[in-house]
Design a protein around this motif. Structure first.
Motif, PDB file in Angstrom:
ATOM      1  N   LEU A   1       8.884  -1.781  -9.045  1.00 32.43           N
ATOM      2  CA  LEU A   1       8.466  -1.121  -7.800  1.00 32.43           C
ATOM      3  C   LEU A   1       9.651  -0.436  -7.138  1.00 32.43           C
ATOM      4  CD1 LEU A   1       6.055  -3.518  -5.875  1.00 32.43           C
ATOM      5  CD2 LEU A   1       5.619  -1.170  -6.547  1.00 32.43           C
ATOM      6  N   VAL A   2      10.743  -1.187  -7.015  1.00 32.43           N
ATOM      7  CA  VAL A   2      11.920  -0.638  -6.352  1.00 32.43           C
ATOM      8  C   VAL A   2      12.432   0.576  -7.112  1.00 32.43           C
ATOM      9  CG1 VAL A   2      14.315  -1.095  -5.752  1.00 32.43           C
ATOM     10  CG2 VAL A   2      12.574  -2.810  -5.284  1.00 32.43           C
TER      11      VAL A   2
ATOM     12  N   ALA B   1       4.620  -3.143  -1.074  1.00 25.60           N
ATOM     13  CA  ALA B   1       3.914  -4.403  -1.294  1.00 25.60           C
ATOM     14  C   ALA B   1       2.419  -4.295  -1.001  1.00 25.60           C
ATOM     15  CB  ALA B   1       4.540  -5.504  -0.433  1.00 25.60           C
ATOM     16  N   ARG B   2       2.059  -3.571   0.067  1.00 25.55           N
ATOM     17  CA  ARG B   2       0.667  -3.541   0.490  1.00 25.55           C
ATOM     18  C   ARG B   2      -0.128  -2.410  -0.122  1.00 25.55           C
ATOM     19  NH1 ARG B   2      -0.271  -5.885   5.498  1.00 25.55           N
ATOM     20  NH2 ARG B   2       0.067  -8.107   5.229  1.00 25.55           N
ATOM     21  N   HIS B   3       0.519  -1.267  -0.325  1.00 26.17           N
ATOM     22  CA  HIS B   3      -0.234  -0.085  -0.730  1.00 26.17           C
ATOM     23  C   HIS B   3      -0.118   0.220  -2.215  1.00 26.17           C
ATOM     24  CE1 HIS B   3      -0.926   1.353   3.518  1.00 26.17           C
ATOM     25  NE2 HIS B   3      -0.121   0.327   3.651  1.00 26.17           N
ATOM     26  N   ILE B   4       1.108   0.207  -2.725  1.00 24.28           N
ATOM     27  CA  ILE B   4       1.274   0.589  -4.131  1.00 24.28           C
ATOM     28  C   ILE B   4       0.953  -0.588  -5.052  1.00 24.28           C
ATOM     29  CG2 ILE B   4       2.892   1.431  -5.847  1.00 24.28           C
ATOM     30  CD1 ILE B   4       4.307   2.963  -3.710  1.00 24.28           C
TER      31      ILE B   4
ATOM     32  N   MET C   1       5.566   5.550 -10.001  1.00 25.90           N
ATOM     33  CA  MET C   1       5.946   6.952  -9.841  1.00 25.90           C
ATOM     34  C   MET C   1       4.718   7.846  -9.726  1.00 25.90           C
ATOM     35  SD  MET C   1       9.242   6.899 -12.268  1.00 25.90           S
ATOM     36  CE  MET C   1       9.602   8.609 -12.381  1.00 25.90           C
ATOM     37  N   VAL C   2       3.623   7.437 -10.420  1.00 22.96           N
ATOM     38  CA  VAL C   2       2.382   8.207 -10.292  1.00 22.96           C
ATOM     39  C   VAL C   2       1.787   8.013  -8.901  1.00 22.96           C
ATOM     40  CG1 VAL C   2       0.042   8.467 -11.170  1.00 22.96           C
ATOM     41  CG2 VAL C   2       1.920   8.061 -12.757  1.00 22.96           C
ATOM     42  N   GLU C   3       1.704   6.750  -8.473  1.00 21.47           N
ATOM     43  CA  GLU C   3       1.068   6.445  -7.190  1.00 21.47           C
ATOM     44  C   GLU C   3       1.835   7.044  -6.014  1.00 21.47           C
ATOM     45  OE1 GLU C   3      -1.854   4.804  -6.766  1.00 21.47           O
ATOM     46  OE2 GLU C   3      -2.006   4.797  -8.955  1.00 21.47           O
ATOM     47  N   LYS C   4       3.157   7.069  -6.170  1.00 24.94           N
ATOM     48  CA  LYS C   4       4.034   7.491  -5.078  1.00 24.94           C
ATOM     49  C   LYS C   4       3.656   8.869  -4.540  1.00 24.94           C
ATOM     50  CE  LYS C   4       8.563   8.710  -5.434  1.00 24.94           C
ATOM     51  NZ  LYS C   4       9.921   8.535  -5.996  1.00 24.94           N
ATOM     52  N   SER C   5       3.232   9.742  -5.468  1.00 25.17           N
ATOM     53  CA  SER C   5       2.966  11.113  -5.036  1.00 25.17           C
ATOM     54  C   SER C   5       1.545  11.292  -4.513  1.00 25.17           C
ATOM     55  CB  SER C   5       3.226  12.069  -6.195  1.00 25.17           C
ATOM     56  OG  SER C   5       2.455  11.667  -7.297  1.00 25.17           O
TER      57      SER C   5
END
Lengths: 325, 324
Positions: A136-137, A233-236, A210-214
């Protein structure tokens, strides 16, 4: 990303936040593609039942095992190396015979499987926590942190896990000395296994992060000024858990095998708290003198356990992979 | 090509440097080297003198440099348990491990590739399904348990094959000993190499099967069939060739893990190789052997990875264009 894993992820979130499941949830599970696919594959149903039975035998060992192999008062050296009941000189009290100290082998296998499974579950959980956090980090932060974490992962991936676990075990031996080894063996083993298996989680989670981030929901969360930790922690996290579950299932089988191997090699669980691997190691000494059952029965139990979990994991991977449908 | 190779080479060197640092840290800080080398009755002054002579009082970077320059010359210090130079111990045992690894890799390829091709081409045949079930069992059985089963069957019950050691060996040159030239040596190789190679065999088989299944669905194979080319030509000239890229990669990488898994096989069969030495070192906290083994295997892995990368580049022309 298949819809199924999203649903699962939502369910996981609900469980965690303590929200009562909606009344229709059970029917939804029974009605899903996932469940139908499960029922269609006979091998998988058998494997699931097998896994369930073995887990029950292992975790209910103190209540269902015919003897307690750790109760020194009940074991007698006079009963040592009794063969299984269908052979000559056997004893009806010991269905699968006894080991070199007169412990009932069947009970030993139940208890051993329990230890193997506990070590397996704990190490998979620990590896997942390390891997998910770093993934995640790395995925969310990017840049230098990402580069450092992923280079470490690359270096580690060039070595087989068993070698890393052996090395960590050896180093731990050097630090703790052999006196405290038996006390710490359980924890050393879990650390060694966790540090050998985290890479896969980290790589997978990093990729999906990296996919979710965008995606828009993450951007929205950022815009309203939520701190990075909360976003991660909560969203991704709930949205990247699908593949992690598959890896965890397959890794459970791998962790059990690796634990058994380490114990067999004499650097895992000590004979005072024998896992399946330790039992096989004990039995290996008696193989040549014809007392084959001490090594073979725990080995068969181990193979069955690993085979069932593997089958389940294979199916889960295929079922969650829309490309193969 | 040159640029790609150079970049990979630099990466490989960095990996080696990191491993060397780890290995040095282990060598230097796990347990006190001096305590391991002297008895309890050695006085403090003598210990201090030894410390000075070994260079343990130098600044850490200088110690690391000394460690590196010695390692490059294969000087890994003295084993705590055997009181012999680690490099001598390794030299004596490397032939055993390499011969075992080579034989089992050969076994995996010679048996695994044909099985994979067959299972890929005849997907519905019962023999293919049998292969697949057997391979699943092969993956699920831990290496050491396969070894035990083989010993139980062929050594204890049938008494056909030896269960431990290398048999008679023949010396070639100044230090290489081989078991390939004697009957007992060859017999001793059979069970360990099957044990070690079985997992790789199943892996290669499943991989080739999966690749075959994917390739025979492609348009160019359909087209080749439509052109009326004989099956043999389509299957082997067109299809098999295109399954080979991942196979080369995996086989290459598996070569490394064969050497690592040799530790387990060598323990089961009491095979006098490097793996057995390493395991004894882990059990007895013999740090010099452990750190040397770490360095050597890392070197082998990195070298294999490097060669596989280059091979990959040569086999697959698509990689040559437009790669950053």
């Amino acid at each position: 990303m298949p819809t199924v894993s999203n649903e699962e992820a939502k369910a996981a979130v609900q469980d965690r936040s303590g929200v009562q499941p909606t009344p229709g949830r059970m029917t939804r599970i029974v009605d899903s593609d996932f469940f139908h696919a499960f029922l269609r594959s006979k091998v998988t149903v058998v494997a699931a039942c097998g896994t369930l039975i073995l887990f029950l035998l292992a975790f209910l060992a103190p209540w269902i095992a015919p003897h307690n192999p750790f109760d020194l008062a009940s074991i007698s050296i006079m009963d040592a190396r009794v063969p299984p009941v269908w052979m000559d000189y056997s004893d009806p009290r010991f269905v699968l015979g006894t080991d070199d100290q007169g412990r009932d082998l069947l009970s030993g296998i139940f208890y051993g499987m329990r230890i193997s499974l506990i070590v397996g579950f704990c190490s998979v959980a620990a590896a997942a926590v390390i891997g998910i956090t770093l993934g995640l980090v790395a995925g969310y932060m990017g840049g230098r942190i990402d580069a450092i974490i992923m280079r470490i992962a690359d270096v580690q991936l060039t070595f087989p896990a068993i070698l890393i676990a052996l090395l960590i075990d050896g180093i731990a031996n050097g630090i703790f000395g052999s006196l405290d080894r038996d006390v710490f063996a359980f924890y050393i083993l879990i650390v060694a296994l966790a540090l050998s298996f985290w890479v896969q989680y980290a790589r997978t989670v990093r990729g999906s992060t990296m996919v979710e981030k965008s995606k828009e929901y993450v951007q929205a969360a950022r815009v309203i000024g939520l701190p990075s930790v909360i976003i991660m922690a909560r969203h991704i996290l709930p949205n990247v858990m699908g593949p992690v579950m598959v890896i965890a299932t397959i890794n459970l089988a791998l962790a059990i095998v690796t634990e058994a191997t380490l114990s067999f090699l004499g650097v895992g669980m000590p004979p005072t708290q024998p896992s399946l691997g330790t039992l096989i190691a004990i039995g290996n000494d008696f193989l040549y003198s014809g007392e084959w059952w001490i090594a073979i029965f725990p080995g068969v139990a181990l193979a069955l356990l690993v085979l069932n979990v593997n089958l389940l994991g294979d199916w889960l991977r295929d079922a969650l992979n829309p490309k193969l449908r | 090509m040159i640029g790609f190779a150079t970049r990979r080479f630099v990466q490989a060197m960095i990996v080696m440097l990191v491993v060397a640092l780890l290995s040095f840290t282990m060598f230097r800080f796990v347990g006190d080297p001096v305590n391991q080398m002297v008895g309890i009755e050695t006085s403090l002054e003598e210990r201090e003198a030894l410390r000075e002579r070994l260079g343990l009082n130098d600044p850490i970077p200088i110690q690391f440099y000394n460690f590196l320059s010695k390692a490059v010359r294969f000087d890994f210090g003295t084993s705590y348990q055997f009181r012999q130079p680690v490099s001598d111990l390794f030299a004596k045992r490397i032939p055993a491990t390499l011969e075992l690894s080579f034989t089992s890799a050969l076994f995996a390829l010679v048996v695994g590739v044909p099985m994979g091709i067959f299972a890929g081409l005849n997907r519905e045949s019962p023999i293919s399904k049998l292969f697949l079930s057997v391979s699943l069992i092969g993956i699920s059985l831990p290496t050491f348990f396969i070894g035990i089963l083989l010993i139980f069957l062929f050594s204890v019950t049938l008494q056909w094959l030896p269960s431990f050691g290398r048999g008679e060996t023949v010396q070639i040159g100044s230090w290489w000993t081989t078991g390939f030239l004697t009957v007992s040596g060859l017999k001793a190789l059979i069970l360990p190499s099957i044990t070690l190679g079985l997992y790789q065999m199943t892996l290669i088989m499943r991989l080739i099967r999966a690749e075959m299944l994917e390739v025979i669905r492609t348009d160019y194979i359909k087209f080749a069939r439509a052109r009326g080319l004989p099956d043999r030509l389509v299957n082997f000239r067109h299809a098999l060739k295109n399954t080979l890229v991942p196979v080369v990669t995996i086989t290459g990488l598996q070569l490394g893990s064969i050497i690592a898994f040799a530790t387990i096989t060598e323990t089961v069969f009491q095979w006098p190789g490097m793996g057995l030495l390493f395991l004894q070192a882990v059990q007895n906290v013999d740090i010099p052997i452990m750190s040397a083994y770490l360095l050597l295997t890392a070197f082998m892995f990195v070298a294999i990875n490097f060669i596989v990368d280059i091979l990959y580049f040569l086999i697959d022309p698509r990689l040559r264009v437009g790669r950053p």
